[in-house]
Design a protein around this motif. Structure first.
Motif, mmCIF file in Angstrom:
data_model
loop_
_atom_site.group_PDB
_atom_site.id
_atom_site.type_symbol
_atom_site.label_atom_id
_atom_site.label_comp_id
_atom_site.label_asym_id
_atom_site.label_seq_id
_atom_site.Cartn_x
_atom_site.Cartn_y
_atom_site.Cartn_z
ATOM 1 N N GLU A 147 0.864 -1.175 0.000
ATOM 2 C CA GLU A 147 0.000 0.000 0.000
ATOM 3 C C GLU A 147 0.899 1.222 0.000
ATOM 4 O OE1 GLU A 147 -2.042 -0.833 3.635
ATOM 5 O OE2 GLU A 147 -3.235 -2.443 2.732
ATOM 6 N N THR A 191 0.496 -3.948 9.641
ATOM 7 C CA THR A 191 0.968 -3.055 8.600
ATOM 8 C C THR A 191 2.316 -2.500 9.022
ATOM 9 O OG1 THR A 191 -1.279 -2.483 7.938
ATOM 10 C CG2 THR A 191 0.453 -0.959 7.291
ATOM 11 N N ARG A 202 1.394 -4.498 3.910
ATOM 12 C CA ARG A 202 0.420 -5.201 4.750
ATOM 13 C C ARG A 202 0.804 -6.666 4.778
ATOM 14 N NH1 ARG A 202 -4.170 -7.341 3.091
ATOM 15 N NH2 ARG A 202 -4.343 -5.929 1.321
#
Length: 188
Positions: free
Chosen positions: A14, A25, A19
């Motif tokens: 991302e 994350t 992730r």
């Protein structure tokens, strides 16, 4: 320098983060994708996993201290005095005729190191990443800020030099002229 090793499976990239499969994350200014055949799912570029065959020999009398390459053959040292060898032959014929290909490869190794009695210990079939045009993908991934690809099917021989060039590009932001022909934008 603030780095921490993390052994995890990346589920998705991302903007500004990776992730992980477990849901965590991890924030990152830059993510270098050097995941071999698994790179395609992360960078969205045409990379196909191609079967590659390698053999591991029994301990050899000859000692190999470096990666050695010859036309259609690569050797490198393995633990216990063994030799890991791979051939340029790749693709579906490996799945159909791995025993015959391994035997021919062992004969090449025996000839190269002048050890006719060298025995085969194991056949290994892996999946090598093959970019669509068969050339490495090295550089920023178009449309993916902070994502940098380092994908090539000859990683064992190119990794040390490519890693140095990639680190310079990522850390300094300056382009390495040697990498210019391999930018992922050509396949985007």
């Amino acid at each position: 320098a603030g780095a921490r090793p993390l052994h995890a499976t990346v589920a998705a990239l991302e903007p500004g983060a990776a992730r992980l499969a477990g849901g965590e994350t991890v924030a990152a200014d830059h993510v270098v994708v050097a995941a071999g055949a698994g790179s395609a799912a992360l960078i969205g570029l045409p990379v196909t996993p191609v079967p590659g065959l390698m053999i591991l020999t029994a301990p050899a009398r000859a000692r190999i201290a470096h990666v050695l390459t010859a036309p259609e053959l690569m050797l490198r040292p393995a633990d216990g005095g063994r030799i890991l060898a791979g051939a340029e032959a790749g693709g579906s014929e490996i799945d159909r005729a791995s025993g015959a290909i391994a035997a021919a490869l062992l004969d090449q190794v025996r000839d190269m190191i002048a050890e006719p009695g060298l025995a085969l210990a194991r056949i290994v079939i892996g999946r090598r990443p093959m970019p669509a045009d068969e050339h490495p993908l090295i550089g920023p991934v178009p449309g993916r800020p902070g994502v940098y690809a380092a994908v090539m099917h000859s990683g064992v021989t190119l990794a040390p030099g490519v890693a140095e060039l990639v680190a310079g590009e990522v850390l300094d932001g300056t382009g390495a002229p040697l990498l210019a022909p391999f930018r992922p934008a050509r396949l985007a």
